[in-house]
Design an enzyme around this catalytic site. Structure first.
Site, PDB file in Angstrom:
ATOM      1  N   SER A  11      11.840  19.912  85.847  1.00  0.00           N
ATOM      2  CA  SER A  11      10.410  20.207  85.702  1.00  0.00           C
ATOM      3  C   SER A  11       9.849  19.581  84.430  1.00  0.00           C
ATOM      4  CB  SER A  11      10.208  21.715  85.636  1.00  0.00           C
ATOM      5  OG  SER A  11      10.860  22.218  84.488  1.00  0.00           O
ATOM      6  N   CYS A  73      17.811  21.331  86.939  1.00  0.00           N
ATOM      7  CA  CYS A  73      16.874  22.430  86.721  1.00  0.00           C
ATOM      8  C   CYS A  73      17.412  23.647  87.470  1.00  0.00           C
ATOM      9  CB  CYS A  73      15.515  22.011  87.273  1.00  0.00           C
ATOM     10  SG  CYS A  73      14.262  23.300  87.239  1.00  0.00           S
ATOM     11  N   ASN A  74      17.696  24.705  86.742  1.00  0.00           N
ATOM     12  CA  ASN A  74      18.213  25.923  87.377  1.00  0.00           C
ATOM     13  C   ASN A  74      17.197  26.485  88.378  1.00  0.00           C
ATOM     14  OD1 ASN A  74      20.753  27.098  85.611  1.00  0.00           O
ATOM     15  ND2 ASN A  74      19.380  25.829  84.420  1.00  0.00           N
ATOM     16  N   CYS A 183      18.730  27.886  81.735  1.00  0.00           N
ATOM     17  CA  CYS A 183      17.603  26.952  81.888  1.00  0.00           C
ATOM     18  C   CYS A 183      17.956  25.709  81.086  1.00  0.00           C
ATOM     19  CB  CYS A 183      16.327  27.595  81.350  1.00  0.00           C
ATOM     20  SG  CYS A 183      14.914  26.467  81.252  1.00  0.00           S
ATOM     21  N   THR A 184      17.764  24.537  81.676  1.00  0.00           N
ATOM     22  CA  THR A 184      18.230  23.314  81.015  1.00  0.00           C
ATOM     23  C   THR A 184      17.392  22.944  79.791  1.00  0.00           C
ATOM     24  OG1 THR A 184      16.951  21.993  82.599  1.00  0.00           O
ATOM     25  CG2 THR A 184      19.281  22.372  83.090  1.00  0.00           C
TER      26      THR A 184
HETATM   27  N1  DGL Z   1      14.605  23.292  83.051  1.00  0.00           N
HETATM   28  C1  DGL Z   1      14.140  24.230  84.039  1.00  0.00           C
HETATM   29  C2  DGL Z   1      15.280  25.194  84.429  1.00  0.00           C
HETATM   30  O1  DGL Z   1      16.393  24.877  84.241  1.00  0.00           O
HETATM   31  C3  DGL Z   1      12.915  24.877  83.533  1.00  0.00           C
HETATM   32  C4  DGL Z   1      12.167  25.585  84.576  1.00  0.00           C
HETATM   33  C5  DGL Z   1      10.702  25.683  84.384  1.00  0.00           C
HETATM   34  O2  DGL Z   1      10.036  24.640  84.406  1.00  0.00           O
HETATM   35  O3  DGL Z   1      10.238  26.800  84.286  1.00  0.00           O
HETATM   36  O4  DGL Z   1      15.123  26.259  84.928  1.00  0.00           O
END
Ligand code: DGL
Length: 263
Positions: A11, A73-74, A183-184
């Protein structure tokens, strides 16, 4: 052998933490990274919205000739990977909060998971927790606002630190001895998180495991690029602020290009 690039999307800029691990484990592989920063945070969107955005990202990477796609992205993994796998034949690697090692390591039988609302409310996350953390107290904490802070490049600010304290202190007082970064984006907050948590609290993220798994899947499918000394290339695309993306890549030592793309 296949010299095509590995596609990676998130994201926003958070998945560059996964790109780093992949580049470490697979230095001869070319990559194309897509940051859908304009639509961040995914974590506050519905499952259907997350799926539609993930389809758009996969289509983009397939058009660029990617041989494998990492959903870095999780939130997108836990809400959309099943549907993506049903629609596309390209290998798709996902990332989920590393609840299993945390549950196995925990002496206090209490594990904290910091992740987005979308991840923590997903069926996939809840099934994984049930399967791997029975008998363990799992403290779910939504990291509201953290992704937005990181997307603005505001990592080391008092607001980010205050948000983190508000999330971590209650988990500490409930006896957590393992913190899962679900979350990454959050690995970029590690210096702040380490300031807040006592040293004996183990912090776990899934980046290295995802990179190793990516290597295994490439091997199994005969998709590795080979290591004949030809240089790999790395392209980063964002529909957000390219300067923020470059800021997060400022210590990357391999050559890369980073550009804005209106997608
Ligand atoms: N990096 C995304 C994850 O791992 C972020 C999610 C988001 O945009 O809220 O969940």
């Amino acid at each position: 052998m296949n010299k095509g690039p590995i596609g990676i999307f998130d994201s926003g800029i958070g998945g560059t933490s996964i790109w780093r691990e992949i580049n470490k484990v697979l230095p001869y592989e070319s990559t194309i990274y897509l940051a859908d920063s304009r639509n961040a945070p995914y974590g506050e969107k519905s499952k259907e919205q997350i799926l539609q955005l993930s389809i758009k990202n996969v289509e983009f990477l397939l058009q660029k000739g990617c041989k494998l796609i990492v959903v870095a992205c999780n939130t997108a993994t836990t809400n959309a990977i099943k549907e993506l796998r049903a629609s596309y034949s390209v290998p798709l690697i996902g990332i989920e909060p590393a609840i299993k090692p945390a549950a196995l390591n925990s002496k206090t039988k209490t594990v904290g998971v910091l992740a987005t609302k979308g991840t923590l409310s997903s069926a996939l996350f809840n099934n994984t927790s049930e399967m791997h953390a029975s008998g363990i107290k799992v403290l779910d904490q939504v990291g509201t606002g953290l992704v937005e802070q990181i997307e603005k490049g505001e990592i080391n600010t008092s607001k980010t630190k205050e948000l983190l304290r508000n999330y971590l202190d209650p988990m500490l007082s409930q006896g957590m001895d393992q913190l899962v970064l679900g979350c990454t984006h959050y690995p970029y907050l590690l210096p702040l998180i380490k300031e807040i948590l006592p040293e004996n609290i183990k912090i776990i993220d899934s980046g290295e495991g995802v990179a190793r798994h990516t290597k295994n899947v490439l091997q199994l499918n005969d998709l590795l690029s080979g290591s004949d000394g030809e240089s790999s290339s790395h392209q980063f695309f964002t529909n957000g602020d390219v300067e923020v993306l470059k800021f997060f890549l400022r210590d990357v030592s391999v050559p890369y290009s980073a550009q804005f793309l209106n997608f």
